[in-house]
Design a protein around this motif. Structure first.
Motif, PDB file in Angstrom:
ATOM      1  N   LYS A 184       0.847  -1.199   0.000  1.00 13.08           N
ATOM      2  CA  LYS A 184       0.000   0.000   0.000  1.00 13.08           C
ATOM      3  C   LYS A 184       0.876   1.240   0.000  1.00 13.08           C
ATOM      4  N   ILE A 185       0.533   2.151  -0.897  1.00 14.67           N
ATOM      5  CA  ILE A 185       1.288   3.409  -1.006  1.00 14.67           C
ATOM      6  C   ILE A 185       0.327   4.573  -0.821  1.00 14.67           C
ATOM      7  N   LEU A 186       0.619   5.398   0.152  1.00 15.38           N
ATOM      8  CA  LEU A 186      -0.198   6.600   0.412  1.00 15.38           C
ATOM      9  C   LEU A 186       0.702   7.827   0.335  1.00 15.38           C
ATOM     10  N   SER A 187       0.176   8.896  -0.252  1.00 16.57           N
ATOM     11  CA  SER A 187       0.963  10.116  -0.401  1.00 16.57           C
ATOM     12  C   SER A 187       0.296  11.274   0.336  1.00 16.57           C
ATOM     13  N   ILE A 188       1.092  11.992   1.099  1.00 15.77           N
ATOM     14  CA  ILE A 188       0.631  13.193   1.798  1.00 15.77           C
ATOM     15  C   ILE A 188       1.121  14.401   1.013  1.00 15.77           C
ATOM     16  N   VAL A 189       0.198  15.252   0.584  1.00 13.57           N
ATOM     17  CA  VAL A 189       0.559  16.378  -0.279  1.00 13.57           C
ATOM     18  C   VAL A 189       0.005  17.674   0.292  1.00 13.57           C
ATOM     19  N   GLY A 190       0.761  18.750   0.133  1.00 13.41           N
ATOM     20  CA  GLY A 190       0.275  20.038   0.619  1.00 13.41           C
ATOM     21  C   GLY A 190       1.325  21.124   0.549  1.00 13.41           C
ATOM     22  N   PHE A 191       0.882  22.322   0.785  1.00 10.57           N
ATOM     23  CA  PHE A 191       1.682  23.543   0.795  1.00 10.57           C
ATOM     24  C   PHE A 191       2.833  23.421   1.793  1.00 10.57           C
ATOM     25  N   GLY A 192       3.983  24.010   1.471  1.00  9.62           N
ATOM     26  CA  GLY A 192       5.127  23.979   2.372  1.00  9.62           C
ATOM     27  C   GLY A 192       4.794  24.591   3.719  1.00  9.62           C
ATOM     28  N   GLY A 193       5.097  23.885   4.796  1.00 15.32           N
ATOM     29  CA  GLY A 193       4.843  24.413   6.136  1.00 15.32           C
ATOM     30  C   GLY A 193       3.569  23.923   6.779  1.00 15.32           C
ATOM     31  N   LEU A 194       2.784  23.085   6.061  1.00 16.76           N
ATOM     32  CA  LEU A 194       1.529  22.590   6.631  1.00 16.76           C
ATOM     33  C   LEU A 194       1.735  21.444   7.609  1.00 16.76           C
ATOM     34  N   GLY A 195       2.927  20.881   7.667  1.00 10.44           N
ATOM     35  CA  GLY A 195       3.199  19.825   8.639  1.00 10.44           C
ATOM     36  C   GLY A 195       3.161  18.427   8.064  1.00 10.44           C
ATOM     37  N   LYS A 196       3.504  18.256   6.804  1.00 10.71           N
ATOM     38  CA  LYS A 196       3.478  16.932   6.168  1.00 10.71           C
ATOM     39  C   LYS A 196       4.447  15.968   6.859  1.00 10.71           C
ATOM     40  N   THR A 197       5.668  16.453   7.108  1.00 12.86           N
ATOM     41  CA  THR A 197       6.676  15.601   7.752  1.00 12.86           C
ATOM     42  C   THR A 197       6.240  15.221   9.159  1.00 12.86           C
ATOM     43  N   THR A 198       5.688  16.183   9.885  1.00 15.12           N
ATOM     44  CA  THR A 198       5.220  15.922  11.251  1.00 15.12           C
ATOM     45  C   THR A 198       4.109  14.886  11.257  1.00 15.12           C
ATOM     46  N   LEU A 199       3.153  15.016  10.330  1.00 16.54           N
ATOM     47  CA  LEU A 199       2.055  14.058  10.252  1.00 16.54           C
ATOM     48  C   LEU A 199       2.571  12.669   9.901  1.00 16.54           C
ATOM     49  N   ALA A 200       3.489  12.595   8.942  1.00 19.24           N
ATOM     50  CA  ALA A 200       4.055  11.293   8.563  1.00 19.24           C
ATOM     51  C   ALA A 200       4.759  10.643   9.756  1.00 19.24           C
ATOM     52  N   ARG A 201       5.464  11.454  10.524  1.00 24.25           N
ATOM     53  CA  ARG A 201       6.153  10.925  11.702  1.00 24.25           C
ATOM     54  C   ARG A 201       5.165  10.414  12.746  1.00 24.25           C
ATOM     55  N   GLU A 202       4.050  11.121  12.898  1.00 23.93           N
ATOM     56  CA  GLU A 202       3.014  10.678  13.838  1.00 23.93           C
ATOM     57  C   GLU A 202       2.465   9.315  13.434  1.00 23.93           C
TER      58      GLU A 202
END
Length: 525
Positions: free
Chosen positions: A157-175
């Motif tokens: 399974k492959i899921l992609s998190i996409v969004g404007f810089g600074g929205l917290g994509k890395t933080t959400l992925a880490r969570e």
């Protein structure tokens, strides 16, 4: 052509990573190109003012106009003088380009070393803080990648998190990475970033999966293909969970994907990116596996802001009004909220209301007097700008002529790009069609925010996030691309040679004569 190629390389590098000599040289080239355009425009205005015979063809009209113009002694002298000055300046620029080339290898400019701390390290290795506004998104992603029957659970399974810089994509992925209850044989959190060295990326992935194997085979001596083979062999019959963070282009993803074998063991890959087209490539157009980041709500923004500024997490009543105005400018972007909150949390600013209003007034007009938190925020956001192709950089910077919170019509914007000459002709494609492509690419890269999306997917208008507008205004000013004057008084110095001027908000006690001083002579008539 050599100078043009060198300028292209310079444009890809953040200004704070450029040598001062390169900056001065690039600025001179830019100003010279503007002056050359002015001379040509001036010549065309004079040509258009001549009166050819009505029965002549368009080409013959132009030829006749030129002949008539050069019969006028004064006009001929003025034009010849301007061309001579441009030629002398070109010779000077060529000489200095040779000198700069001896000091700087333009081919290696994009590889400029980063001197600041990688922002991903704070997320990966910093102290664990309460994550505000991420819980629901985290739980939704975990549910999406965990649900399904026995057959589904065996598939990759492959899921992609996409969004404007600074929205917290890395933080959400880490969570998600920390909270997913399922057990895996291998787990790795890999950061790719802009302009990646794929050999180093794959070597780093191997190290995080199995550092002993990485050491035993001396991975540093392997090429990209050999690293792909080693990683595929390692993951052959193993269940893995790997996060590929901060992807910028499709080609990097394709290379990394070759190494991540679909072994039907129920493995999971999560990617994060600022580009919607990259996220679709990762998920093979499975829209339901693309998670679009949303800004924080007003309540979440306020909670995050107050938690960072005040030890008691309570805002004094006298600062509530200005704090709400600052939060409105942040528009729910966690990076902006945290950066500005950290700036205000300084002991010398925390209770000074004038400092709060001063910050509020600078947002959207150039945050030049910020501390390290503000600089880091702008550096992270600027990566999206420097990743744009040259033709989109120009179109994007042009948006700084519009004031903050302005709704920009798509059609109006495209027509203005065309009138400025920003649209580059390609084959038989019309300028309007190319303008549509430019606009859509900026939307897909999350550089502009779409408004009023129709059923067929067409976007009617857009706006620019205030924090991105702030960066845009600063870059425009540095390049003398657009000059923004918010408040002009009679004593405002107007010595600078403006190329594009945006008068915003108010003008008081202004005499027209200072503004006329820098306009071309034809505009005075």
């Amino acid at each position: 052509m050599i100078v043009r190629a060198a300028l292209g390389k310079v444009a890809e590098v953040p200004r704070d990573q450029l040598d001062d000599q390169v900056k001065f040289w690039a600025n001179d080239i830019r100003e010279l190109s503007y002056d050359m355009e002015d001379v040509i425009d001036s010549l065309l205005v004079r040509v258009e003012s001549c009166e050819p015979n009505a029965d002549q063809s368009n080409f013959k009209k132009v030829v006749t106009n030129f002949k008539n113009l050069f019969k006028k002694g004064k006009a001929k002298h003025q034009i010849s003088k301007a061309i001579k000055e441009i030629h002398e300046r070109l010779q000077d620029v060529a000489t200095r380009h040779k000198m700069v080339s001896e000091m700087v290898n333009f081919a290696n400019l994009p590889a400029a070393t980063r001197t600041t701390v990688d922002p991903h390290w704070e997320v990966l290795y910093g102290d664990k803080k309460d994550i505000i506004g991420m819980q629901k998104a985290r739980d939704d992603i975990i549910k999406k990648i965990s649900e399904g029957g026995p057959v589904s659970n065996e598939q990759l399974k492959i899921l992609s998190i996409v969004g404007f810089g600074g929205l917290g994509k890395t933080t959400l992925a880490r969570e998600v990475y920390d909270a997913l209850p399922t057990k895996f044989d291998y787990k790795a959190f890999l950061s790719v970033s802009r302009n990646p060295d794929l050999k180093n990326v794959l070597s780093n992935l191997l190290f995080k999966i199995d550092n002993r194997r990485h050491t035993s085979i001396n991975a540093a001596k392997l090429d990209v293909e050999q690293l792909i083979i080693v990683i595929r062999d390692l993951l052959c019959h193993k269940r893995y969970f790997i996060i590929i963070d901060d992807l910028w282009d499709k080609e990097a993803w394709k290379t990394i994907r070759y190494a991540l074998k679909d072994n039907e063991c129920g493995s999971i890959i999560i990617t994060t990116t600022r580009h919607f087209e990259v996220s679709k490539e990762c998920c093979s157009n499975k829209d339901y596996m693309i998670h679009k980041m949303e800004p924080l709500s007003d309540d979440e923004s306020q909670k995050l802001f107050y938690t960072r500024v005040f030890p008691s997490e309570m805002c004094p009543s006298r600062l509530e009004h200005v704090s709400r105005k600052i939060l409105k400018k942040c528009a729910g972007v966690p990076l902006a909220i945290i950066s500005l909150a950290s700036y205000l949390a300084n002991n010398q600013r925390i209770n000074q209301i004038d400092q709060w209003y001063g910050l509020l007034n600078r947002i959207g007009g150039g945050l030049k007097k910020g501390d390290d938190h503000v600089k880091e925020m702008k550096r992270i956001l600027s990566l999206s700008f420097y990743d744009l192709p040259s033709y989109l950089k120009t179109c994007f910077l042009y948006l700084s002529i519009f004031p903050d919170d302005h709704q920009i019509s798509r059609d109006r914007l495209i027509r203005r790009w065309i009138s400025e000459g920003f649209i580059q002709v390609e084959d038989d494609t019309s300028l309007l069609e190319l303008g549509d492509c430019y606009f859509n690419e900026l939307v897909n890269r999350n550089m502009i925010m779409p408004i009023n999306i129709h059923v067929d997917g067409r976007v009617e208008a857009c706006y620019v996030h205030d924090i991105m507008l702030d960066l845009m205004c600063e870059l425009s000013s540095e390049d003398n691309f657009v000059t923004i004057l918010d408040v002009i008084k009679g004593d405002t110095p107007l010595e600078k040679k403006f190329r594009r001027l945006s008068l915003q908000k108010s003008m008081t006690d202004l005499s027209i004569s200072p503004l006329l001083s820098w306009l071309p002579q034809e505009c005075h008539k």
